[in-house]
Design an enzyme around this catalytic site. Structure first.
Site, PDB file in Angstrom:
ATOM      1  N   ASP A 104       0.797  -1.189   0.063  1.00 23.05           N
ATOM      2  CA  ASP A 104      -0.247  -0.045  -0.055  1.00 23.05           C
ATOM      3  C   ASP A 104       0.837   0.948  -0.054  1.00 23.05           C
ATOM      4  OD1 ASP A 104      -1.823   1.076   0.045  1.00 23.05           O
ATOM      5  OD2 ASP A 104      -2.643   1.149   2.252  1.00 23.05           O
ATOM      6  N   ASP A 161      -7.800  -7.651   6.746  1.00 26.26           N
ATOM      7  CA  ASP A 161      -8.571  -7.086   7.851  1.00 26.26           C
ATOM      8  C   ASP A 161      -9.492  -6.026   7.998  1.00 26.26           C
ATOM      9  OD1 ASP A 161      -6.550  -5.909   8.984  1.00 26.26           O
ATOM     10  OD2 ASP A 161      -7.654  -5.712  10.849  1.00 26.26           O
TER      11      ASP A 161
HETATM   12  P1  IMP Z   1       1.094   0.651   4.544  1.00 26.89           P
HETATM   13  O1  IMP Z   1       2.880  -0.218   4.858  1.00 26.89           O
HETATM   14  O2  IMP Z   1       0.770   1.187   4.004  1.00 26.89           O
HETATM   15  O3  IMP Z   1       2.365  -0.047   2.876  1.00 26.89           O
HETATM   16  O4  IMP Z   1       0.591  -0.639   4.632  1.00 26.89           O
HETATM   17  C1  IMP Z   1       0.260  -2.262   5.042  1.00 26.89           C
HETATM   18  C2  IMP Z   1      -0.207  -2.376   6.033  1.00 26.89           C
HETATM   19  O5  IMP Z   1      -1.044  -1.726   5.866  1.00 26.89           O
HETATM   20  C3  IMP Z   1      -0.989  -4.370   5.173  1.00 26.89           C
HETATM   21  O6  IMP Z   1      -0.146  -4.764   5.552  1.00 26.89           O
HETATM   22  C4  IMP Z   1      -2.060  -4.015   6.374  1.00 26.89           C
HETATM   23  O7  IMP Z   1      -2.188  -5.015   7.037  1.00 26.89           O
HETATM   24  C5  IMP Z   1      -2.574  -2.805   5.862  1.00 26.89           C
HETATM   25  N1  IMP Z   1      -3.062  -2.657   4.676  1.00 26.89           N
HETATM   26  C6  IMP Z   1      -3.262  -1.951   3.441  1.00 26.89           C
HETATM   27  N2  IMP Z   1      -4.219  -1.390   2.823  1.00 26.89           N
HETATM   28  C7  IMP Z   1      -4.805  -2.350   3.719  1.00 26.89           C
HETATM   29  C8  IMP Z   1      -6.401  -2.492   2.608  1.00 26.89           C
HETATM   30  O8  IMP Z   1      -7.042  -1.992   1.865  1.00 26.89           O
HETATM   31  N3  IMP Z   1      -7.003  -3.039   3.840  1.00 26.89           N
HETATM   32  C9  IMP Z   1      -7.009  -3.664   4.886  1.00 26.89           C
HETATM   33  N4  IMP Z   1      -5.470  -3.527   5.082  1.00 26.89           N
HETATM   34  C10 IMP Z   1      -4.627  -2.858   4.652  1.00 26.89           C
HETATM   35 MG    MG Z   2      -3.885  -4.468   8.954  1.00 25.36          MG
END
Ligand code: IMP
Ligand code: MG
Length: 181
Positions: A104, A161
């Site tokens: 993400d 989740d």
């Molecule tokens: P990042 O650090 O923003 O890349 O987010 C990564 C973490 O956020 C992932 O391991 C997920 O647990 C959570 N996450 C990001 N996008 C989503 C989504 O669309 N649904 C649920 N959890 C998400």
């Molecule tokens: Mg999560």
């Protein structure tokens, strides 16, 4: 297929996920012939993907988990990543493949990658089931294996989740708006 009543739309079916995992497993089994592969998954979302992928690999490997948290109960990243658990097994000189549910903002993967780097692996690559298409991503990282590209929407299921719910769904879906309000 029975769909959870909170789900508005199924983005990726159980069958599509399993077929993709077969393909990824074949590719990974071909690419890592060193005999020193360690899969490292990120708790908790990545463990469902890890469990399915690991059992499809035809090469010897071990696996471990890292604890990381970035989301509260909202649907947007909180920005700071907290590491709650390091790996237990020795990865010095080994090939590490990070197994994560979703790419993400990239902050979680960067934090975990930086943590693993402290253990001096031979190399470290990243495998994600879902790759969110975003215009301005906070952290750009090279992702070696990608299951599916998805739009920038909040999804649940297959490890992902909303407030610790829906991780057990066998498909990837979009929640109904009424669930958030
Ligand atoms: P990042 O650090 O923003 O890349 O987010 C990564 C973490 O956020 C992932 O391991 C997920 O647990 C959570 N996450 C990001 N996008 C989503 C989504 O669309 N649904 C649920 N959890 C998400
Ligand atoms: Mg999560």
């Amino acid at each position: 297929m029975d769909i959870h009543p909170d789900i508005k739309e199924v983005l990726i079916t159980k069958e599509e996920i399993q077929k993709k995992i077969d393909e990824l497993a074949k590719q990974i089994s071909r690419d890592y012939q060193s005999g020193e592969l360690v899969l490292v998954s990120i708790l908790k979302g990545g463990v469902i993907f890890l469990a399915d992928l690991s059992r499809k690999l035809t090469i010897d490997h071990s696996f471990d988990m890292v604890g990381a948290m970035s989301y509260g109960s909202s649907t947007t990243s909180s920005g700071n990543v907290i590491i709650t658990k390091d790996i237990d097994i020795e990865v010095t000189g080994k090939d590490v493949l990070l197994i994560e549910d979703i790419y993400d903002t990239g902050r979680t993967l960067r934090a975990v990658r930086d943590l693993i780097m402290l253990h001096s692996p031979r190399q470290i690559d990243i495998c994600v089931l879902l790759y969110k298409e975003k215009k301005n991503r906070a952290v750009e990282l090279p992702i070696k294996y990608i299951g599916f590209h998805i739009p920038d929407v909040f999804v649940v299921g297959y490890g992902l989740d909303y407030s610790e719910k829906y991780r057990n769904l066998e498909y990837i879906g979009v929640l109904k708006e009424s669930v958030y309000s």
